[in-house]
Design an enzyme around this catalytic site. Structure first.
Site, mmCIF file in Angstrom:
data_model
loop_
_atom_site.group_PDB
_atom_site.id
_atom_site.type_symbol
_atom_site.label_atom_id
_atom_site.label_comp_id
_atom_site.label_asym_id
_atom_site.label_seq_id
_atom_site.Cartn_x
_atom_site.Cartn_y
_atom_site.Cartn_z
ATOM 1 N N ALA B 19 -31.695 -43.423 43.827
ATOM 2 C CA ALA B 19 -32.055 -42.349 44.552
ATOM 3 C C ALA B 19 -31.236 -41.045 44.695
ATOM 4 O O ALA B 19 -31.840 -39.894 44.717
ATOM 5 C CB ALA B 19 -31.666 -42.957 46.287
ATOM 6 N N ASN B 46 -25.623 -50.004 42.318
ATOM 7 C CA ASN B 46 -26.428 -51.309 42.009
ATOM 8 C C ASN B 46 -27.621 -51.164 41.130
ATOM 9 O O ASN B 46 -28.228 -52.287 41.009
ATOM 10 C CB ASN B 46 -26.457 -51.919 43.436
ATOM 11 N N ARG B 299 -39.438 -62.243 51.937
ATOM 12 C CA ARG B 299 -37.954 -62.758 51.725
ATOM 13 C C ARG B 299 -37.412 -63.236 52.987
ATOM 14 O O ARG B 299 -36.430 -64.243 53.053
ATOM 15 C CB ARG B 299 -37.177 -61.779 51.256
ATOM 16 N N GLU B 433 -30.729 -46.962 49.851
ATOM 17 C CA GLU B 433 -30.482 -48.061 50.602
ATOM 18 C C GLU B 433 -29.621 -47.746 51.899
ATOM 19 O O GLU B 433 -29.419 -48.381 52.786
ATOM 20 C CB GLU B 433 -29.736 -49.217 49.731
#
Lengths: 469, 469
Positions: B19, B46, B299, B433
């Site tokens: 991002a 990450n 998930r 995120e």
């Protein structure tokens, strides 16, 4: 920040519902001077319009009825419904003090309860006690009387604007607007109150704050009704976030599955659904006439099941269900919220259902009652449950309403508000619905009153006695 | 707040993952000067250790394979998994721009993808594209090259400390610690950067921040491993909350169901589970040898099912499954994460399973594959799926790991961070995120890369061009 003209007290309590008044009583009993602020014309907040039901485990009323219960079982129920998002140590405090707080409300406050122990969805056993009058006002009135005895009156029309902090970050007062009229946001005059010992936030939930709740759960637009009063808004919670309180579980907003679209607010139908239809009757989806869920599931499971159908469902009960519940449903019938039918034919016709499918579903469910086993949804069949076969039959349209906001600020077991780094914010305490994390993903019915009184008292006592300097 | 010695730029980007780099590229292309801050020794965050899989609907790669897909279908999948907590308008942006952003990564950045389209749990159809090398570093490297071309290098060892606001509350700079070494919190020296046009927060999630995640979900103690790097912590998110950004969905923390307790971090086993076991094999609970869930569920559903068993489960696959997947599993075998067996007897013996029960479960599942219908869990049986009957058999122990934090600050469709009253915080943008609300309760695999790039670009462009004065 303060001048000689500013008022000084030991403890400021913001909000006058169950939690705020419990905090004020306890702070006063611990020797502190107390000022209670209430933005509305009258004290009581949303608590006063609740049914006042309180949950407690291991009580005399349970023992008298042979109901086996324990704080451990109540703890497990709360964590199961909360999807284990609840803070375990907080749930321990609530459940282990539940019997003590029920006794406190009886012995100290003088609250009278009906001679019944009810079960609501998600509880393993009946452990819910309802005040005579079936209203939270029964508790609020007694709390106000206690405060009156020690010369404390709730200051109404007093709008909390913001916290005041000293140079070290300790909350040592509040900026308020006195003579405030909620119909005119510009009304009133600003003043400061210095709180030498602590400020207790007990401002309730934000169920009526459409902007704030939509930010947390975009489904909950103005098209979803709420059981809350219009003043159940987020402005005080936002002030706590502005002083860096840790926000928790804000997006877990409870819908009451016992809502009906045929009346505004909590209304009279909720009680019919919660005390009669859910334990003794069934809820069906009108298109298929099939049941959709264990009617004694927790509120989240039930509300999600209802919402997933996309339209109101139908609650079905009969004369025996009403009789077993012990409730008088005349006000529901008079207001037209609950409909009465002599036969299932009339029932099906009124709600435009397939009579054949309705009968199939009722027959199947009656078989489960006779066998004491719900093979479809594993609803616990109560010992006194009867088949749905005794006319007249009763129907209600069912659709969820925003009821409770599980999220809020994080506190520790001493009622201190924690900041983003998990340190207590000095001078700031909280209790009641403005606190998040005790109920996790889903609050069980009646557990809020328990929690409000337990943590209200803890916050009040600690604010009054803790050395915050 | 600023002095003549302070650096000045148009746009400050905090974080150098997907991002942040997308934002920097776009801001630069819109004519702004840009400084990118990275607290670690190397850029990539990450993102660089992810598998880099990106989801997109209606692509050429899908058409070539006869896969019918649309932004609408992807939108529906994301809302279904997100339990409709996602902001619909944000999901629209991500899904409608998904094909465009995939093309941008290919045509503009020069990322190469493998000649395959995968399906992960919760997606209705295969729509996931994996870069050659199966690593997010393939995308990061290309982003860094693009920035290199315009003379921008990521400033590593630069720790963001706090936002600087002007007298009207606009974010107009940052306080940072340069020459910072993450192994020594006291290292480095403080300095200020003035951002004339905007600051973009792209600092990622808080999956490794045990204190912060336990406050949001008390189950996620240090006993639960994470796929994230240790630096995936909440300090920048907390700074955003300190300037009154609206927190959303912080307690929705995604566990990766493809974790294995037999290695640290993301490891090599996750790919085996996600690409081979879940689509072509089964996951069984070792005590009963029964399946517990649709292995292609989202998930959250899968991780909750695994956690509910209370102990690691066993993934089962065979030679055909590996073959159909097209993956080379030699590294999984070499590291001992995946075990190989010539017969089910050996399999059962190694994992201490009842051979009889194992065979019953495999036989039953093979029947579902042959009938193209999973009667138990309604798992979609893929066209190329085969019965589990071709030795060698492969096994892996399965236990969830913290993988992604769905919650964060709220932004609008222009990438502006919103405050507690839902107004944009002037000068502050966010992407990736650290943003909450796009994935709701559960992010689908590969949708994060799409979202990072789409909203990174939007934030970068708007920060560079919007008149914030």
């Amino acid at each position: 920040m303060f001048s000689d003209r500013d008022e000084i007290t030991d403890v400021v309590v913001i909000g006058s519902g169950f939690a705020g008044l419990a905090a004020a009583i306890e702070a006063r009993n611990a020797g502190a001077s107390v000022i209670i602020l209430e933005k509305m014309l009258a004290p009581g907040g949303n608590s006063i319009i609740s049914d006042g039901g309180i949950a407690a485990a291991g009580t005399e009323m349970q023992k008298k009825r042979g109901i086996k219960d324990s704080p451990e079982l109540m703890y497990n129920d709360m964590l199961k419904a909360g999807l284990s998002l609840n803070y375990p140590e907080m749930v321990r405090v609530v459940t282990e003090k539940s019997n003590e707080i029920l006794r406190w409300s009886i012995d100290y406050l003088g609250v009278e309860y009906m001679d019944r122990v009810d079960i609501f969805g998600g509880h393993s056993v009946p452990r819910c006690y309802t005040p005579v009058g079936v209203s939270g006002s029964a508790i609020i009135k007694r709390q106000l009387l206690k405060l009156d005895e020690v010369g404390i009156k709730v200051r109404t029309n007093s709008y909390f604007k913001s916290f005041i902090r000293d140079s070290e970050g300790k909350i040592n007062g509040v900026l308020i607007r006195s003579n405030y009229n909620h119909k005119d946001a510009e009304s009133g005059i600003d003043s400061r109150i210095r709180a030498e010992k602590g400020v207790i936030l007990a401002t309730g939930g934000f169920g009526s704050d459409v902007q704030f709740r939509v930010a947390q759960d975009p489904r909950l637009t103005e098209k979803i009704d709420t059981t809350n009063k219009p003043f159940a808004t987020a402005e005080a919670l936002k002030e706590a976030l502005r002083v860096n309180a840790m926000p928790v579980h804000l997006s877990y907003i409870q819908l009451g599955p016992w809502g009906t679209p045929d009346e505004k607010g909590y209304g009279v139908g909720a009680r019919f659904s919660d005390y009669i239809v859910f334990p003794y009757g069934i809820v069906i989806e009108p298109g298929s006439c099939k049941r959709i869920v264990n009617e004694l599931a927790d509120r989240k499971t039930m509300s999600d099941a209802l919402l997933n159908t996309g339209h109101p469902c139908i609650g079905v009960a009969d004369a025996k269900a009403v009789e077993k519940s012990g409730w008088n449903i005349s006000s529901c019938l008079e207001k037209g919220i609950v409909k009465q039918f002599n036969q299932l034919e009339e029932f099906a016709s009124f709600y435009e259902l397939s009579l054949n499918n309705l009968k199939l579903t009722v027959d199947r469910y009656n078989g489960y009652v006779e066998n004491r086993l719900d093979e479809e949804f594993h609803k616990p069949i109560l010992a006194e449950a009867c088949p749905i076969s005794s006319p007249p039959y009763y129907g209600i349209r069912t659709w969820p309403k925003v009821h409770h906001t599980m999220g809020g600020v994080q506190i520790n077991v001493r009622g201190q508000v924690l900041d983003l780094d998990q340190h207590p914010i000095k001078g700031l305490y909280a209790a009641g619905e403005v606190v998040g994390g005790i109920h996790g993903a889903c609050r069980l019915g009646s557990c809020a009153v328990t929690e409000c009184l337990v943590f209200g008292r803890i916050a009040g006592r600690n604010a009054a006695t803790k050395n915050n300097s």
